[in-house]
Design an enzyme around this catalytic site. Structure first.
Site: not given
Ligand code: DCP
Ligand code: MG
Ligand code: MN
Length: 336
Positions: A72, A148, A179, A181, A188-189, A252
C-alpha cells in the site's frame, strides 16, 4: 518517541501518511481496531523515517511493516493514490458509518445499529432514531463539532474561563492544555486545567465555576457532567463566545488538587501518542504514570499490576521528565 530531545523533523512522507490516516478513520468507524492499530503504527514509523520512501523494499524493511502494508505504501509513493481507499470512498455503508461515528456520543457499535435500522442520513437520525442526550447535542451541533477552531479563538475561550475562575477564587491557576499548548494552529476543543496552589481551594471551584459560566450563557450544553476520577473533576460540554457568527465549541474543564498538577499537566497536554510513549518508558523502569501520579516500584506480572508502587512527588512537569531520566520536552515538541 519521548526519549529524543531533538525537535521533530518534518514528515517527508506526509503524502503517504495522509492516505493511511484516512484508512485508520475508516477502520475505526467499522470497529476494526486491529487493522486501525496496524495502520497507526505504520504511520508512526513513517513519520520518524528520515527520507522519502523510494522503493518497496525500503518500506518493507521498516519495523512493523509487512508485505501488505508495504504494497500500500509503495502504491501511494508511486501513484499518489490508494485504490483501497477509493473503494472505501465509493462504499455507501462505510461512508454512512463514518458519518455516524462522527456524532459526539456515538461509537462504531451505535453507528452499526443505526445503519441496520435503515438510517442513512443525519436527518434520519434526528427524525427517527432513539437518541440519548449526548447524541442529541452531537447531532444538533454536528457541523460545528467537526470544525476545528483557530488557536486565537481557543485563547479567547480560555480568557473567559480564567476571568470567571479568578473572580471566584483569587490565585487560581487555569491553564489551557491539549493541542493549544502544543502550539497547533487549530484546536478540536479547549482543554482547561484548573488547580489552586494552596492545595485546598480547588475543591470548591468546580460547581461554582460551571454555574457562573452557565448563568452568563457561555456554556450552552453539558455532555459529561461532574464525572469524578479520584480527586479530579472533569466536565465535558459546549461553549460559545458572545457576539454574532460564533460557532459552538467543545470545552473540557478539569479540576485537580495541586499535588497532582505536574502529572495532570503532562497528561492533558498530550499528545495522546506522546503519553503512550511516556507510559511505555515507565514500564521499562518499573514505574507508572497517569493523570494523577508518577509511581515507582511497580511490580507487573504480564499486564496485571501485583504491586501498585509508591508515589514520587512531581510538583512540576519538569520533575516528571527528571524522574523518568529524559530531557525536558517543551509542549510544542510533544506531537509525536
Ligand atoms: N488524552 C490521552 N488519551 C486519550 C485522550 C486524551 O492521553 N485517549 C490526553 C492527551 C490529549 C489531551 O488528553 O492531548 C486532550 O485530549 P483531546 O482529545 O482534547 O486532544 P488534543 O487537545 O490533543 O487534540 P484536539 O485539538 O483534537 O482536541
Ligand atoms: Mg483538545
Ligand atoms: Mn479535550
Amino acid at each position: 518517541c519521548a526519549q529524543s530531545s531533538k525537535s521533530p523533523k518534518p514528515n517527508i512522507n506526509k503524502h503517504i501518511t495522509d492516505k493511511l490516516e484516512e484508512m485508520v478513520k475508516t477502520y475505526e468507524s467499522t470497529n476494526d481496531r486491529w487493522r486501525a492499530l496496524g495502520y497507526q503504527k505504520a504511520i508512526q514509523t513513517l513519520r520518524k523515517h528520515p527520507k522519502e520512501i523510494s522503493s518497496w523494499e525500503e518500506a518493507k524493511s521498516l519495523p512493523g511493516i509487512g508485505t501488505r502494508l508495504a504494497d500500500k505504501i509503495w502504491e501511494i509513493a508511486q501513484s499518489g493514490e490508494l485504490r483501497k481507499l477509493k473503494e472505501f470512498e465509493s462504499d455507501e455503508e462505510l461512508q454512512v458509518l463514518k458519518m455516524f461515528t462522527n456524532v459526539w456520543g456515538a461509537g462504531p457499535h451505535t453507528a452499526q445499529v443505526w445503519y441496520q435500522q435503515g438510517f442513512r442520513t443525519i436527518a434520519d437520525l434526528q427524525q427517527k432514531a432513539h437518541l440519548n442526550h449526548q447524541q442529541k447535542v452531537g447531532i444538533r451541533l454536528y457541523d460545528d463539532f467537526l470544525d476545528r477552531m483557530p488557536r486565537e479563538e481557543a485563547a479567547e475561550i480560555e480568557r473567559v474561563v480564567k476571568n470567571v475562575a479568578e473572580s471566584i477564587q483569587p490565585g487560581i491557576i487555569a491553564e489551557i492544555c491539549g493541542s493549544y499548548r502544543r502550539g497547533q494552529a487549530t484546536c478540536g476543543d479547549v482543554d482547561v486545567l484548573i488547580t489552586h496552589p494552596d492545595g485546598k481551594s480547588h475543591k470548591n471551584i468546580f460547581h461554582k465555576l460551571l454555574a457562573k459560566l452557565k448563568e452568563s450563557g457561555f456554556l450552552t450544553d453539558d455532555l459529561v457532567s461532574a464525572e469524578e476520577t479520584g480527586n479530579q473533576k472533569k466536565y465535558m460540554g459546549v461553549c460559545r463566545l458572545p457576539g454574532p457568527n460564533r460557532k459552538h465549541r467543545r470545552i473540557d474543564v478539569i479540576v485537580v488538587p495541586y499535588n497532582e498538577y505536574g502529572c495532570a499537566l503532562v497528561y492533558f497536554t498530550g499528545s495522546a501518542h506522546f503519553n503512550r510513549s511516556l507510559r511505555h518508558l515507565c514500564k521499562k523502569q518499573n514505574m507508572s504514570l497517569n493523570e494523577h501520579a508518577l509511581k515507582q516500584g511497580v511490580v507487573r506480572k504480564g499486564k496485571e499490576k501485583i504491586h501498585e508502587g509508591t508515589i514520587i512527588p512531581t510538583p512540576t512537569e519538569e520533575d516528571v521528565f527528571k524522574v523518568l531520566k529524559i530531557p525536558y520536552r517543551p509542549p510544542e515538541e510533544r506531537d509525536h
